[in-house]
Enzyme design. Sequence first.
Site, PDB file in Angstrom:
ATOM      1  CB  CYS D 149      33.686 -63.317  18.438  1.00  0.00           C
ATOM      2  SG  CYS D 149      32.608 -61.916  18.793  1.00  0.00           S
ATOM      3  N   GLY D 180      34.096 -58.317  24.036  1.00  0.00           N
ATOM      4  CA  GLY D 180      33.660 -58.309  22.651  1.00  0.00           C
ATOM      5  C   GLY D 180      33.323 -56.923  22.131  1.00  0.00           C
ATOM      6  CD  GLU D 202      28.007 -59.853  17.730  1.00  0.00           C
ATOM      7  OE1 GLU D 202      28.341 -58.724  17.291  1.00  0.00           O
ATOM      8  OE2 GLU D 202      28.829 -60.685  18.139  1.00  0.00           O
ATOM      9  CE  LYS D 205      29.106 -57.065  12.517  1.00  0.00           C
ATOM     10  NZ  LYS D 205      29.800 -56.429  13.650  1.00  0.00           N
ATOM     11  NE  ARG D 226      28.499 -56.802  24.709  1.00  0.00           N
ATOM     12  CZ  ARG D 226      29.205 -57.185  23.643  1.00  0.00           C
ATOM     13  NH1 ARG D 226      30.015 -58.227  23.667  1.00  0.00           N
ATOM     14  NH2 ARG D 226      29.090 -56.515  22.507  1.00  0.00           N
ATOM     15  CG  HIS D 233      31.294 -64.279  22.842  1.00  0.00           C
ATOM     16  ND1 HIS D 233      31.615 -63.375  23.812  1.00  0.00           N
ATOM     17  CD2 HIS D 233      31.372 -63.594  21.653  1.00  0.00           C
ATOM     18  CE1 HIS D 233      31.884 -62.191  23.263  1.00  0.00           C
ATOM     19  NE2 HIS D 233      31.752 -62.299  21.963  1.00  0.00           N
ATOM     20  CB  THR D 319      39.782 -61.470  22.358  1.00  0.00           C
ATOM     21  OG1 THR D 319      40.390 -62.004  23.539  1.00  0.00           O
ATOM     22  CG2 THR D 319      38.686 -60.493  22.713  1.00  0.00           C
TER      23      THR D 319
END
Lengths: 341, 341, 341, 341
Positions: D149, D180, D202, D205, D226, D233, D319
């Site tokens: 995401c 998330g 994360e 990624k 977070r 986000h 999402t």
Amino acid sequence: MDKLRAYVVGATGLVGQRYVQLLADHPWFELVGVAASERSAGRRYGEINWVLETPMPSKAAELKIDKLDVDSLPKVDVIFSALPSEVAARVEPEMARRGYVVVSNSSNMRLEPDVPLLIPEVNPDDLSLVKEQRARRGWSGLIIKKPNCSTTILDLPLKPVLDELGVSKIHVVTMQAVTGAGYAGVPSVAILDNLIPYIKGEEEKIVNETRKIFKADLEIYATTTRVPVLDGHTEAIYVDTVKDFDVEAVVELMARFRSVPQELGLPTAPPQPVIPTRAIDRPQPRLDRMAGRGMSVVVGRIRKLAPRKLAFVALGHNTIRGAAGNAILAAELLVKSGLWA
Amino acid sequence: MDKLRAYVVGATGLVGQRYVQLLADHPWFELVGVAASERSAGRRYGEINWVLETPMPSKAAELKIDKLDVDSLPKVDVIFSALPSEVAARVEPEMARRGYVVVSNSSNMRLEPDVPLLIPEVNPDDLSLVKEQRARRGWSGLIIKKPNCSTTILDLPLKPVLDELGVSKIHVVTMQAVTGAGYAGVPSVAILDNLIPYIKGEEEKIVNETRKIFKADLEIYATTTRVPVLDGHTEAIYVDTVKDFDVEAVVELMARFRSVPQELGLPTAPPQPVIPTRAIDRPQPRLDRMAGRGMSVVVGRIRKLAPRKLAFVALGHNTIRGAAGNAILAAELLVKSGLWA
Amino acid sequence: MDKLRAYVVGATGLVGQRYVQLLADHPWFELVGVAASERSAGRRYGEINWVLETPMPSKAAELKIDKLDVDSLPKVDVIFSALPSEVAARVEPEMARRGYVVVSNSSNMRLEPDVPLLIPEVNPDDLSLVKEQRARRGWSGLIIKKPNCSTTILDLPLKPVLDELGVSKIHVVTMQAVTGAGYAGVPSVAILDNLIPYIKGEEEKIVNETRKIFKADLEIYATTTRVPVLDGHTEAIYVDTVKDFDVEAVVELMARFRSVPQELGLPTAPPQPVIPTRAIDRPQPRLDRMAGRGMSVVVGRIRKLAPRKLAFVALGHNTIRGAAGNAILAAELLVKSGLWA
Amino acid sequence: MDKLRAYVVGATGLVGQRYVQLLADHPWFELVGVAASERSAGRRYGEINWVLETPMPSKAAELKIDKLDVDSLPKVDVIFSALPSEVAARVEPEMARRGYVVVSNSSNMRLEPDVPLLIPEVNPDDLSLVKEQRARRGWSGLIIKKPNCSTTILDLPLKPVLDELGVSKIHVVTMQAVTGAGYAGVPSVAILDNLIPYIKGEEEKIVNETRKIFKADLEIYATTTRVPVLDGHTEAIYVDTVKDFDVEAVVELMARFRSVPQELGLPTAPPQPVIPTRAIDRPQPRLDRMAGRGMSVVVGRIRKLAPRKLAFVALGHNTIRGAAGNAILAAELLVKSGLWA
């Protein structure tokens, strides 16, 4: 038919924004103008601090914000008011005197006997009070009020209970969303990791307005609190009923409750005004406030605690069913009533 | 005197952490060991996920976490238990049988007639039930329970009201902090911008435990809800009293309420167990939960709504007064009672 | 020695409340008075809307709030100012002219070359600028400023890095607590389930103040955001260093960083001003903001992303280390410096 | 045309629920079945713990939940996967081998060279990798992945910047919503009044996926955090560009960025994939995450901090655009591509 021209005053606040949102694609009303206080007047509506969860309707963004001035109001068919009560108390009667139909969210005049305090599913007949209102006050226009948000969310599920079982006593504790206090009403420092067990004037409103709406001197005890929730008022309610009941019957009578707005097919009327849920841990504000597009009250935890002692939890969207949505529904009822100016 | 050796089982959870925090500089108890489930056993306590608002006491950080094993418990004077109830139900009686003094937060056995369910200011005399308990069960040790957190926060301010005015009926709605459900009990997705009007088993506990504590078949109606608050349970309470009252008198009787823990000067006893506040918008969890170092219940919104109809809002720290603090206070009472093993 | 008489102006706001809290049991300073704007003047301090997490110090509650009036200031040894900058800009120089020692949180004058902008561990020698200040301005008093909260939390861990490795470039993104904006600064409607990626003037302050403090034309890029956290500013920081490094060495140099306040044993100086943590998911505001009683900066996620590319996350309490605590520490340094009026 | 039959696996989790919501009235796909782990299998979909902000689509509520079993999959045209990565790693290749078209949210296989890692507006041509994939692996079906995401929300606004100005370096700090991490991923005790500056895996990624998507060995530095936000986000981004720029030009090139999905008029494609805003304090998650029905990335605070130093803040719905929406858009692209099985 041609759409009726609607005008929103107090259009920049939270309830004003809901009016604008809900009127955007309304089949009967066309939002033709918005007014606000001097501070915002002259700007385009698109420039305000829009704080709803979906983008501002693009047509509304193009409107120029008028300075609210009762002497130079545009020619419109209905004025939706979200003015602060002290301003409304001064301005709304002037509007009605000049022939405007005013449907108002503000708390002034709610308890006056010739002013309909409408929850369209609960007391639709009170609309006819406007005849007395106009006659007595010599107004060519009229004023309709919607009740306090917590009153509305309490009274909707109470209505079928009262009709079928009778009610002798009510204890209610509300857990109200921060949007109920307006944009700057609750500082974040005051409510993060916290709640506030007091909302000025709210308990009296619940008691007095509910008595007026049901035309009954109900014994009601209310404690109102503010919780860190954005939208959606939750109310834990105990009702002492006159007749005894079983829980299934209460679920049923709430579920099948329909009223005039549903019969007339009013555009803002939810198909089911009161939605009992069997989920053990509902209603919850984030998950249930948009039921019926924000116009239904979701009820859960329906329990029989003793003979004639009913408990349940009710939840409704405070700025839709509790404010702008209920007012628009009242205006729709007026359109169909033949009582229009 | 030499300090009594204290042992905390279930030491890694939220209540376990409170025990460890509150025992850090305790004048009578010395924390000599901690136990937890297999998952944490063998690590240093300093390595756990400590989630209290102040740093972990440095001495506790050095302790090695024992695997909880009833057959190889260390020689200690008192065991403070924060075990999950299903584990506690199995383990605690075994500890008592082997001669250990167990002061427990877990909900098992709370309603058994020979188990003291202690709020030391409310029912200190129930401590003597341990005599019957040991005799009947043939234990050389003993078990003391503290009530559910919401029960404790309700019953403390209720005690002076009940003593002075009599109580015929109670309606209560709780707004409980997320720490009441344990560290992982309430997912953030479930509670941000939300509340949950249901806590499993909680309403029954309030009713049944309060009846046991007051030895009275009180008519109590409870609705329990979870709100996005970290610490501090708030309760909106309506009390039907037997005698009529005026508000000032209620403020007074709450304010001057003292009991055995205050008389004995127990180290964890707050100087004032119930603190009525005159501020219109209090108590609030973030601002009032640390009153009396988390051991006082703060009461506000004291109102007379009708003859013999009292309303107020009570707030207490759920993991201090509602859990570990109350348990430690009960242990202190036991020390002074002469009932020690 | 006799305690020095301290006076807090702007005493009802969030930073003012922190001054009052931190001065309550201070070994050198005695809080003898508080002043605020007209609105609060005349009331007892105990009547204000105290919003800190622990109860108001009882001695402070007894003080009467003075109306701030530069012409009738009481005889005190030091004035701690938490005035709004526009008021401070007018009032503080007048105080200094009249011989008062002013230690100020307000942002006016911070960048003037003869005004010490003090983080006592970072640039203690800048205190001597007051000599120039008094000479040039003809003041018998003096003014000391503490930097912006985000500047302080950035510069403390940066200091040992800059000294040992050299710094060529900094990218920082802050996540700042709502208390940084004052009590009513951030409405709850604006920040619940939300964040705001803009804080007026804050980025410029970080850049300009850091350059002044380090006397270096550092290349600094800052983005400042507001998050729904009550206390504690978190900063994600990338530092391009001049010398290469390994992570362990950086942990070490931060951990062993000490400075003049520690050497002098100043009462408010934390034993360890910068605390590197090895926990993978720290620092976190709720868990780490009270480290060193709110005076330490906790640093985590220390990583080497490439040669001479250091990353870490720093966290400090915005109204203690970032405001009132840092100011009191600066005053303590002044006491020991021999530069006192 | 007849609608394509769609099947959602991992349908009860948060991303699974988004798939179900977004497929409800989809013009090309018909949701014909859902599968989940053993725990939910056999129940009606209407019984799960639905946690999205709008009511569950009524048709979905009627579906029976299949137990996920690769050997007894129904005959469908496309499988949307929201499986946990470790399950997906085992199951998805089996599905592709058996001839199924799998469009997956899971992180396994994302970096394999023959697997399209698609942001349909950014690298639509990578879809053709499926030819190589099928040939090499001997699959009659195929697998398409959508990126992490945060990668997607970074790469969308980066694309026009990279194309027009070139990019030599990126520093990014994310502030990611709790959804998330899945429904139970972040306990409320962990995040209320707090943030967590670490999300496992994360940062890697973001770096690796962005390099694959842009086919460039970009210098990227990422810190992921977070925050207590439900959806959306936010990313604070610094970009070192190759060519110099002025801010207006960057606003323009982002605003006019369109790509293949817009040209093809794919049903889920937002009219404007990147929406630069001029409001000084935007984007904000609560206000902007639903832009383009959750498929647009809103960009604000576009600044030039130095020559070739661009800063901005990007926000997308994690999402929707970050997961299920992006996957459905990828499936739509596949439909139009002629590469379908």
